[in-house]
Design a protein around this motif. Sequence first.
Motif, PDB file in Angstrom:
ATOM      1  N   THR A   1      42.669  34.272  32.842  1.00  0.00           N
ATOM      2  CA  THR A   1      42.052  35.085  33.890  1.00  0.00           C
ATOM      3  C   THR A   1      42.939  36.300  34.162  1.00  0.00           C
ATOM      4  O   THR A   1      42.444  37.433  34.223  1.00  0.00           O
ATOM      5  N   ALA A   2      44.247  36.064  34.259  1.00  0.00           N
ATOM      6  CA  ALA A   2      45.156  37.173  34.582  1.00  0.00           C
ATOM      7  C   ALA A   2      45.197  38.208  33.458  1.00  0.00           C
ATOM      8  O   ALA A   2      45.362  39.401  33.710  1.00  0.00           O
ATOM      9  N   GLU A   3      44.993  37.751  32.210  1.00  0.00           N
ATOM     10  CA  GLU A   3      45.007  38.704  31.080  1.00  0.00           C
ATOM     11  C   GLU A   3      43.816  39.653  31.134  1.00  0.00           C
ATOM     12  O   GLU A   3      43.893  40.782  30.680  1.00  0.00           O
ATOM     13  N   GLU A   4      42.683  39.157  31.632  1.00  0.00           N
ATOM     14  CA  GLU A   4      41.460  39.956  31.536  1.00  0.00           C
ATOM     15  C   GLU A   4      40.966  40.518  32.858  1.00  0.00           C
ATOM     16  O   GLU A   4      40.230  41.503  32.873  1.00  0.00           O
ATOM     17  N   LEU A   5      41.345  39.877  33.947  1.00  0.00           N
ATOM     18  CA  LEU A   5      40.873  40.326  35.262  1.00  0.00           C
ATOM     19  C   LEU A   5      42.079  40.845  36.034  1.00  0.00           C
ATOM     20  O   LEU A   5      42.952  40.080  36.440  1.00  0.00           O
ATOM     21  N   ARG A   6      42.127  42.166  36.210  1.00  0.00           N
ATOM     22  CA  ARG A   6      43.301  42.751  36.874  1.00  0.00           C
ATOM     23  C   ARG A   6      43.314  42.401  38.360  1.00  0.00           C
ATOM     24  O   ARG A   6      42.263  42.150  38.956  1.00  0.00           O
ATOM     25  N   SER A   7      44.490  42.511  38.950  1.00  0.00           N
ATOM     26  CA  SER A   7      44.600  42.141  40.365  1.00  0.00           C
ATOM     27  C   SER A   7      43.814  43.101  41.259  1.00  0.00           C
ATOM     28  O   SER A   7      43.423  42.753  42.365  1.00  0.00           O
ATOM     29  N   ASP A   8      43.530  44.315  40.738  1.00  0.00           N
ATOM     30  CA  ASP A   8      42.728  45.246  41.552  1.00  0.00           C
ATOM     31  C   ASP A   8      41.222  45.025  41.361  1.00  0.00           C
ATOM     32  O   ASP A   8      40.406  45.809  41.847  1.00  0.00           O
ATOM     33  N   GLY A   9      40.858  43.968  40.618  1.00  0.00           N
ATOM     34  CA  GLY A   9      39.442  43.617  40.493  1.00  0.00           C
ATOM     35  C   GLY A   9      38.763  44.152  39.242  1.00  0.00           C
ATOM     36  O   GLY A   9      37.612  43.789  38.960  1.00  0.00           O
ATOM     37  N   PHE A  10      39.446  45.014  38.474  1.00  0.00           N
ATOM     38  CA  PHE A  10      38.827  45.511  37.240  1.00  0.00           C
ATOM     39  C   PHE A  10      38.898  44.443  36.148  1.00  0.00           C
ATOM     40  O   PHE A  10      39.953  43.827  35.943  1.00  0.00           O
ATOM     41  N   PHE A  11      37.793  44.246  35.459  1.00  0.00           N
ATOM     42  CA  PHE A  11      37.719  43.278  34.362  1.00  0.00           C
ATOM     43  C   PHE A  11      37.752  44.027  33.033  1.00  0.00           C
ATOM     44  O   PHE A  11      36.992  44.987  32.825  1.00  0.00           O
ATOM     45  N   ILE A  12      38.650  43.587  32.152  1.00  0.00           N
ATOM     46  CA  ILE A  12      38.772  44.226  30.838  1.00  0.00           C
ATOM     47  C   ILE A  12      37.753  43.558  29.915  1.00  0.00           C
ATOM     48  O   ILE A  12      37.893  42.387  29.558  1.00  0.00           O
TER      49      ILE A  12
END
Length: 507
Positions: free
Chosen positions: A368-379
């Motif tokens: 989750t941390a690899e793909e979903l940034r802490s600012d809410g943007f999803f890669i």
Amino acid sequence: MANPLYDTLFGTHDGNEATFLHMQDGTSWSYDAFLRKVAQFAHAITAEGLVPGDRLAAQIEKSPEALALYGACAQAGVVFLPLNTGYTVDELTYFIENSGAKLVLCDVAKKKELTSVAESYGARIATLNSDGSGTLSDNAQTMPDRFETVSCDQDDLAAFLYTSGTTGRSKGAMLSQGNLLSNAQTLLEYWQFTSKDVLLHALPIFHTHGLFVATNVILAAGGSMVFLPKFDLDVMIDRLPSATTLMGVPTFYTRLLSDDRFTKELTSHMRLFVSGSAPLLAETHTAFEARTGHRILERYGMTETNMNTSNPYDGERRAGTVGFPLPGVELKITDPATGNALPQGDIGQIEVRGPNVFKGYWQMPEKTAEELRSDGFFITGDLGQIDPDGYVQVVGRDKDLIISGGYNIYPKEIELVLDDQPGVLESAVIGVPHPDFGETVLALIVPEKNAAPDLDAIAARAAKSLARFKHPRKLLIIDSLPRNTMGKVQKNVLRQTYKDMFEPASG
Ligand code: MCA
Ligand code: AMP
């Protein structure tokens, strides 16, 4: 609101005698009849011991009852986990174990095989068959047709959809009530659905496209669906006159175009054709318009995010693009190395943020941390660019993924099976162009020294472990895999070498 998803999409139809589902055999389901079934199923799953937050894993054929089960889960606060009907027992075992499902629902034909799997992970098992029969239905039959809706919050989980990963391990994308509802409401308005709409529904209902995009929009609009078990060209042509809209994967459109009965007259009454799940070739878009006068509306989404972008309903639908970010969705193109936003027009990774973006992967905080940034943007793992008019183009993928007929296939999962077979040193699985499925699976196998791997035996082993749609359409033996200086397999070189393997020999 007590239960946002249920109350908005389902509960508003209480007592509504209008038709919800038109079945292939000429019978129909009113909203009211459907909601009664939903309530009975909500009682039946509660009677099986499920409480809010529990997972219900269902590998069941498309039917009104299967759809009612989705409603029942929403009403009872249970997390719905629909599974591709093509998955093998090996594949299902992982999903049951990983999700910690409390109840496994399957067709009676699979019950024997799945009982021991379910039992070993402490899950109960019940059946729901394609004709609506089964032990769950038998129990539901005796239950009241009203159920007290369980209170839920926007952030409570509504569904888990498993999506494979580049490591070969599937990840359970956790979708909340708010994720599903916000997207349904946005699409309802953006695509101007109303209660007059009749959607020709031929997609499976175990993925986002057929379950959430198609069904939720119709529920939100109070429209109806011609609810077909699967895509069948003759049936589609026969039923088109009774529909106003169609949602499909590009294969739907190429197959329709391959038939001379698919004419301007047949489609003149239609309001909207939507395409997604895989790239729609600009040629298909153009050929479709030339034949019918309609411009297909292409949109772009993912399991983790529902829909992110769409071509406009009223404005120009631009071929080869997926349109604009939907209202409420932010989209940016970033540098894969730094994560910084790139100047307009540059190609980079597509990142999205909005109420549609999922809550993370079940019990995989690192993923989750690899793909979903802490600012809410999803890669997203997709590569794209934005043209000067703001249209988003998906130009490729940063992730190693094949999309065949709208189904995602992660090469790693297949390579892991192939690499394990006798005489195989290593393998590379790639997607190559295919006239019907867009892309299809080609497996390249490098033998161990002096070994001659038995390709038929390898194919048979893959067939046992993997769902049919993931099976390599061809296996080839090659001497070695091309590698770059870092030792990484150059799949782009392989894709280029074998690009004409399945295309008609047109030169
Ligand atoms: C069936 N087969 C396939 C596929 N479908 N093989 C590879 N890729 C496929 N997609 C197998 C069949 O089991 C059969 O095997 C053989 O290929 C030929 O099948 P055929 O009868 O031609 O296929 P079909 O049954 O007509 O199905 C093709 C289809 C179907 C209509 C394109 O795959 C489909 O409905 N796809 C939609 C998938 C979808 O909903 N994706 C959305 C994911 P055999 O030869 O052994 O009999 S959600 C998503 O992606 C995101 C969120 C989004 O943006 O929407
Ligand atoms: P899934 O994981 O099944 O949800 O598939 C999502 C992926 O499908 C996206 O990340 C894209 O790679 C692809 N996809 C969906 N819609 C489109 C589209 N209109 N054009 C190109 N790719 C698409």
